[in-house]
Scaffold this motif. Structure first.
Motif, PDB file in Angstrom:
ATOM      1  N   SER A   1       1.846   1.508  -6.468  1.00  0.00           N
ATOM      2  CA  SER A   1       2.963   1.973  -5.646  1.00  0.00           C
ATOM      3  C   SER A   1       2.492   2.914  -4.539  1.00  0.00           C
ATOM      4  N   VAL A   2       1.628   3.843  -4.898  1.00  0.00           N
ATOM      5  CA  VAL A   2       1.121   4.814  -3.910  1.00  0.00           C
ATOM      6  C   VAL A   2       0.266   4.118  -2.848  1.00  0.00           C
ATOM      7  N   LEU A   3      -0.639   3.242  -3.279  1.00  0.00           N
ATOM      8  CA  LEU A   3      -1.481   2.510  -2.317  1.00  0.00           C
ATOM      9  C   LEU A   3      -0.622   1.626  -1.412  1.00  0.00           C
ATOM     10  N   GLY A   4       0.358   0.953  -2.020  1.00  0.00           N
ATOM     11  CA  GLY A   4       1.248   0.098  -1.235  1.00  0.00           C
ATOM     12  C   GLY A   4       2.025   0.894  -0.203  1.00  0.00           C
ATOM     13  N   TYR A   5       2.524   2.056  -0.623  1.00  0.00           N
ATOM     14  CA  TYR A   5       3.246   2.906   0.319  1.00  0.00           C
ATOM     15  C   TYR A   5       2.317   3.356   1.439  1.00  0.00           C
ATOM     16  N   PHE A   6       1.109   3.784   1.074  1.00  0.00           N
ATOM     17  CA  PHE A   6       0.130   4.241   2.062  1.00  0.00           C
ATOM     18  C   PHE A   6      -0.175   3.134   3.072  1.00  0.00           C
ATOM     19  N   LEU A   7      -0.373   1.906   2.587  1.00  0.00           N
ATOM     20  CA  LEU A   7      -0.768   0.794   3.461  1.00  0.00           C
ATOM     21  C   LEU A   7       0.374   0.251   4.303  1.00  0.00           C
ATOM     22  N   PHE A   8       1.592   0.238   3.763  1.00  0.00           N
ATOM     23  CA  PHE A   8       2.671  -0.487   4.431  1.00  0.00           C
ATOM     24  C   PHE A   8       3.784   0.379   4.998  1.00  0.00           C
ATOM     25  N   ALA A   9       3.866   1.651   4.630  1.00  0.00           N
ATOM     26  CA  ALA A   9       4.993   2.467   5.099  1.00  0.00           C
ATOM     27  C   ALA A   9       4.597   3.483   6.156  1.00  0.00           C
ATOM     28  N   TRP A  10       3.379   3.405   6.664  1.00  0.00           N
ATOM     29  CA  TRP A  10       2.912   4.432   7.602  1.00  0.00           C
ATOM     30  C   TRP A  10       3.676   4.431   8.915  1.00  0.00           C
TER      31      TRP A  10
END
Length: 132
Positions: free
Chosen positions: A111-120
């Motif tokens: 979840s954290v990696l996904g947020y970092f990669l896609f929500a920036w």
């Protein structure tokens, strides 16, 4: 069965009878798969928001009636993506509910990696979300 308390261990059934782990390699492989699931969930959330913003910017719904909007390609795609997102979200929740610390960490990392990669590039806030 480990009951309802956090535990460490390599023997777990994850979501389906066919997805069982018995050793460290099984747990590590499952952690990688679960982290990827979490990343896909975040990517999907952000892609759906992107679709909403783009369709609003291009005024896709301009002079359409409510029925035309309901059956528009954008709304049909959004509905299908919503179904996938709900299933993935519940899968991740059920995995967390195994209370296996390794698997819980994998859900969190994904979840954290996904947020970092896609929500920036998004300025939205997730505080109001109830699940994940």
């Amino acid at each position: 069965m480990h009951g309802m308390s956090f535990h460490f261990g390599f023997g777990e059934t994850i979501l389906f009878d066919g997805w069982k782990t018995t050793d460290l390699n099984g747990i590590i492989g499952s952690m990688v798969g679960i982290a990827i699931m979490g990343m896909i969930y975040e990517a999907l959330k952000n892609y759906r928001e992107y679709l909403n913003v783009t369709s609003a910017l291009h005024n896709v719904h301009g002079s359409q009636s409510r029925v035309e909007r309901m059956f528009s390609a954008v709304h049909i795609v959004q509905t299908a993506l919503q179904a996938v997102q709900v299933v993935l979200g519940y899968f991740l929740m059920f995995i967390f509910m195994t209370y296996n610390v390794y698997l819980c960490i994998a859900v969190l990392v994904g979840s954290v990696l996904g947020y970092f990669l896609f929500a920036w590039k998004s300025s939205r806030c997730d505080i109001s979300e109830c699940c994940l």
